[in-house]
Design a protein around this motif. Structure first.
Motif, PDB file in Angstrom:
ATOM      1  N   ASP A  43      69.001  33.714  61.421  1.00 63.34           N
ATOM      2  CA  ASP A  43      70.264  34.611  61.430  1.00 63.34           C
ATOM      3  C   ASP A  43      71.072  34.572  60.256  1.00 63.34           C
ATOM      4  N   LEU A  44      71.294  33.067  59.799  1.00 64.03           N
ATOM      5  CA  LEU A  44      72.226  32.941  58.609  1.00 64.03           C
ATOM      6  C   LEU A  44      71.360  33.604  57.297  1.00 64.03           C
ATOM      7  N   VAL A  45      70.077  33.173  57.295  1.00 62.57           N
ATOM      8  CA  VAL A  45      69.308  33.542  56.125  1.00 62.57           C
ATOM      9  C   VAL A  45      69.271  35.217  55.770  1.00 62.57           C
ATOM     10  N   ARG A  46      69.310  35.839  57.171  1.00 66.40           N
ATOM     11  CA  ARG A  46      69.530  37.443  56.890  1.00 66.40           C
ATOM     12  C   ARG A  46      70.752  37.710  56.668  1.00 66.40           C
ATOM     13  N   GLU A  47      71.795  37.058  57.171  1.00 69.02           N
ATOM     14  CA  GLU A  47      73.152  37.520  57.039  1.00 69.02           C
ATOM     15  C   GLU A  47      73.710  37.063  55.450  1.00 69.02           C
ATOM     16  N   VAL A  48      73.252  36.251  55.036  1.00 70.13           N
ATOM     17  CA  VAL A  48      73.570  35.763  53.578  1.00 70.13           C
ATOM     18  C   VAL A  48      72.676  37.065  52.732  1.00 70.13           C
ATOM     19  N   ARG A  49      71.438  37.251  52.891  1.00 69.78           N
ATOM     20  CA  ARG A  49      70.713  38.345  52.245  1.00 69.78           C
ATOM     21  C   ARG A  49      71.666  39.618  52.213  1.00 69.78           C
ATOM     22  N   ILE A  50      71.899  40.267  53.421  1.00 67.15           N
ATOM     23  CA  ILE A  50      72.679  41.469  53.515  1.00 67.15           C
ATOM     24  C   ILE A  50      74.127  41.157  52.750  1.00 67.15           C
TER      25      ILE A  50
END
Length: 114
Positions: A84-91
């Motif tokens: 989820d962190l990977v996704r949130e960082v990208r967003i």
């Protein structure tokens, strides 16, 4: 409980998000620095400071770069797990770069980056 991710690992996630940009988006970026800081709980996930490309007039060679700051502590607190962190960082990275390109919050939300 907030996700524990080292500063080094978090910086790698931000670098990965930047490396994953499509070449046509990367080519539009101009005089922008992306930085990581820890921040504090309750801080925004990211912040854009500068003059969006769509609002620039004569932009000289000696202008300070626009600045994007990505905040580690708030993003780790926001994420459920590392995926989820990977996704949130990208967003967050794309959202703040969108501001650099002159895209407003409403449109970024429509595009799924908000």
């Amino acid at each position: 409980m907030p996700l524990e991710v080292s500063r080094s690992r978090f910086e790698d996630l931000v670098e990965d998000a930047l490396a994953g940009l499509p070449p046509e988006v990367e080519a539009m970026l101009d005089n922008v620095a992306v930085m990581v800081t820890d921040g504090h709980p309750g801080d925004p996930l990211g912040r854009y400071e500068g003059v969006p490309r769509t609002a620039r007039g004569d932009y000289g060679l000696m202008e300070m770069p626009d600045r994007i700051t990505i905040y580690r502590v708030p993003l780790c607190a926001h994420a459920r797990d590392e995926d989820d962190l990977v996704r949130e960082v990208r967003i967050t990275v794309v959202h703040e770069l969108g501001h650099h390109l002159g895209i407003d919050d409403d449109r970024l939300h429509e595009l799924g980056y908000g």
